[in-house]
Design a protein around this motif. Structure first.
Motif, PDB file in Angstrom:
ATOM      1  N   TYR A 139       0.832  -1.200   0.000  1.00 36.94           N
ATOM      2  CA  TYR A 139       0.000   0.000   0.000  1.00 36.94           C
ATOM      3  C   TYR A 139       0.872   1.257   0.000  1.00 36.94           C
ATOM      4  O   TYR A 139       0.581   2.220  -0.719  1.00 36.94           O
ATOM      5  CB  TYR A 139      -0.922  -0.030   1.219  1.00 36.94           C
ATOM      6  CG  TYR A 139      -1.879   1.129   1.292  1.00 36.94           C
ATOM      7  CD1 TYR A 139      -3.041   1.126   0.532  1.00 36.94           C
ATOM      8  CD2 TYR A 139      -1.623   2.206   2.120  1.00 36.94           C
ATOM      9  CE1 TYR A 139      -3.936   2.193   0.589  1.00 36.94           C
ATOM     10  CE2 TYR A 139      -2.512   3.276   2.184  1.00 36.94           C
ATOM     11  CZ  TYR A 139      -3.664   3.257   1.420  1.00 36.94           C
ATOM     12  OH  TYR A 139      -4.535   4.311   1.485  1.00 36.94           O
ATOM     13  N   ASP A 140       1.934   1.239   0.769  1.00 36.16           N
ATOM     14  CA  ASP A 140       2.819   2.409   0.837  1.00 36.16           C
ATOM     15  C   ASP A 140       3.424   2.757  -0.522  1.00 36.16           C
ATOM     16  O   ASP A 140       3.646   3.936  -0.826  1.00 36.16           O
ATOM     17  CB  ASP A 140       3.931   2.201   1.866  1.00 36.16           C
ATOM     18  CG  ASP A 140       3.426   2.327   3.298  1.00 36.16           C
ATOM     19  OD1 ASP A 140       2.333   2.902   3.506  1.00 36.16           O
ATOM     20  OD2 ASP A 140       4.118   1.845   4.212  1.00 36.16           O
ATOM     21  N   SER A 141       3.672   1.751  -1.361  1.00 31.69           N
ATOM     22  CA  SER A 141       4.261   2.030  -2.686  1.00 31.69           C
ATOM     23  C   SER A 141       3.273   2.764  -3.599  1.00 31.69           C
ATOM     24  O   SER A 141       3.681   3.429  -4.547  1.00 31.69           O
ATOM     25  CB  SER A 141       4.733   0.735  -3.347  1.00 31.69           C
ATOM     26  OG  SER A 141       3.627  -0.043  -3.777  1.00 31.69           O
ATOM     27  N   LEU A 142       1.995   2.668  -3.307  1.00 27.62           N
ATOM     28  CA  LEU A 142       0.980   3.347  -4.122  1.00 27.62           C
ATOM     29  C   LEU A 142       0.991   4.852  -3.915  1.00 27.62           C
ATOM     30  O   LEU A 142       0.534   5.614  -4.770  1.00 27.62           O
ATOM     31  CB  LEU A 142      -0.421   2.816  -3.777  1.00 27.62           C
ATOM     32  CG  LEU A 142      -0.651   1.318  -3.934  1.00 27.62           C
ATOM     33  CD1 LEU A 142      -2.019   0.944  -3.394  1.00 27.62           C
ATOM     34  CD2 LEU A 142      -0.487   0.891  -5.378  1.00 27.62           C
ATOM     35  N   LYS A 143       1.503   5.282  -2.779  1.00 30.84           N
ATOM     36  CA  LYS A 143       1.458   6.702  -2.407  1.00 30.84           C
ATOM     37  C   LYS A 143       2.217   7.603  -3.389  1.00 30.84           C
ATOM     38  O   LYS A 143       1.966   8.797  -3.440  1.00 30.84           O
ATOM     39  CB  LYS A 143       1.995   6.892  -0.986  1.00 30.84           C
ATOM     40  CG  LYS A 143       1.119   6.235   0.063  1.00 30.84           C
ATOM     41  CD  LYS A 143       1.702   6.337   1.457  1.00 30.84           C
ATOM     42  CE  LYS A 143       0.807   5.649   2.470  1.00 30.84           C
ATOM     43  NZ  LYS A 143       1.363   5.675   3.819  1.00 30.84           N
ATOM     44  N   LYS A 144       3.102   7.028  -4.166  1.00 34.94           N
ATOM     45  CA  LYS A 144       3.877   7.801  -5.140  1.00 34.94           C
ATOM     46  C   LYS A 144       3.106   8.038  -6.435  1.00 34.94           C
ATOM     47  O   LYS A 144       3.501   8.867  -7.250  1.00 34.94           O
ATOM     48  CB  LYS A 144       5.184   7.074  -5.452  1.00 34.94           C
ATOM     49  CG  LYS A 144       6.082   6.877  -4.244  1.00 34.94           C
ATOM     50  CD  LYS A 144       7.241   5.982  -4.587  1.00 34.94           C
ATOM     51  CE  LYS A 144       7.993   5.617  -3.317  1.00 34.94           C
ATOM     52  NZ  LYS A 144       8.806   4.439  -3.465  1.00 34.94           N
ATOM     53  N   HIS A 145       2.037   7.289  -6.652  1.00 32.77           N
ATOM     54  CA  HIS A 145       1.294   7.376  -7.919  1.00 32.77           C
ATOM     55  C   HIS A 145       0.384   8.606  -7.934  1.00 32.77           C
ATOM     56  O   HIS A 145      -0.220   8.939  -6.916  1.00 32.77           O
ATOM     57  CB  HIS A 145       0.469   6.103  -8.120  1.00 32.77           C
ATOM     58  CG  HIS A 145       0.029   5.927  -9.523  1.00 32.77           C
ATOM     59  ND1 HIS A 145      -1.052   6.581 -10.038  1.00 32.77           N
ATOM     60  CD2 HIS A 145       0.546   5.175 -10.520  1.00 32.77           C
ATOM     61  CE1 HIS A 145      -1.189   6.249 -11.311  1.00 32.77           C
ATOM     62  NE2 HIS A 145      -0.231   5.393 -11.625  1.00 32.77           N
ATOM     63  N   PRO A 146       0.263   9.285  -9.065  1.00 33.24           N
ATOM     64  CA  PRO A 146      -0.578  10.491  -9.133  1.00 33.24           C
ATOM     65  C   PRO A 146      -2.062  10.250  -8.823  1.00 33.24           C
ATOM     66  O   PRO A 146      -2.756  11.192  -8.418  1.00 33.24           O
ATOM     67  CB  PRO A 146      -0.411  10.982 -10.573  1.00 33.24           C
ATOM     68  CG  PRO A 146       0.609  10.134 -11.219  1.00 33.24           C
ATOM     69  CD  PRO A 146       0.989   9.036 -10.298  1.00 33.24           C
ATOM     70  N   LEU A 147      -2.564   9.033  -8.984  1.00 35.53           N
ATOM     71  CA  LEU A 147      -3.966   8.752  -8.671  1.00 35.53           C
ATOM     72  C   LEU A 147      -4.215   8.583  -7.175  1.00 35.53           C
ATOM     73  O   LEU A 147      -5.358   8.621  -6.726  1.00 35.53           O
ATOM     74  CB  LEU A 147      -4.458   7.493  -9.399  1.00 35.53           C
ATOM     75  CG  LEU A 147      -4.609   7.584 -10.910  1.00 35.53           C
ATOM     76  CD1 LEU A 147      -5.090   6.242 -11.469  1.00 35.53           C
ATOM     77  CD2 LEU A 147      -5.554   8.704 -11.308  1.00 35.53           C
TER      78      LEU A 147
END
Length: 192
Positions: A139-147
């Motif tokens: 989940y933490d890796s998703l935080k970098k995505h613009p969405l």
């Protein structure tokens, strides 16, 4: 990793935003968990799509954790994507939307045990399916995505909402569950 994907993980772990991020990045369509109820009918529909060259889709299905062996053998072309999120964050999110709150006598213990069980199910998927068939995303890796929407901007999000200013689903899970149960019942009645 290439589509078609099936995104699974504990409810409230981030399967919805993961599915939409994958759809965005791989130019796919999202099939929501309410449109994919793990059943022979759903497996047949997905196989027909794949047989006709339609593979640009992402299925978002936390429920797939509980029947992954069936799904894997019925639709082996699916690439499994498991979302891993810290247990306390999942429980906090469940509490925010009252996830199954009225169903259990001691709800906090239920949440703890349920999240533990989901994490163990994902571990089983990783131990049983070939390594080429699954990918784990934190989940933490998703935080970098613009969405990705930061937590402080999601306080009033509805159960299935993943975009700012675009509510989706009910405010609380028990209301959302009623919608889900109606879809299950409607699907069951059509298949008779």
């Amino acid at each position: 990793m290439k589509p078609p994907f099936i995104v699974t993980g504990c409810p409230r772990s981030g399967t919805m935003i993961t599915a939409h991020i994958l759809a965005n990045d791989y130019n796919c369509t999202v099939i929501d968990e309410f449109s994919f109820l793990p059943s022979t009918i759903s497996y047949n529909k997905i196989n027909i799509m794949i047989e006709h060259g339609v593979t640009n889709f992402v299925i978002q299905s936390p429920m797939a954790l509980n029947c992954f062996v069936d799904i894997f053998h019925a639709v082996p072309e699916l690439h499994w994507v498991g979302v891993s999120r810290k247990k306390d964050e999942v429980i906090e999110s469940m509490k925010r939307i009252h996830y199954r709150m009225d169903e259990f006598y001691h709800w906090p213990d239920y949440l703890h045990d349920f999240v533990t069980s989901c994490k163990q199910q994902w571990g089983m998927i990783k131990s049983i399916l070939p390594k080429t068939c699954w990918t784990e995303i934190t989940y933490d890796s998703l935080k970098k995505h613009p969405l990705f929407i930061p937590k402080e901007d999601r306080e009033d999000f509805t159960v299935k909402q993943w975009k700012l200013n675009e509510p989706c689903g009910m405010s609380y899970w028990n209301d959302n569950e009623q919608c889900y149960l109606k879809k299950v019942q409607d699907g069951y009645q059509r298949s008779k």
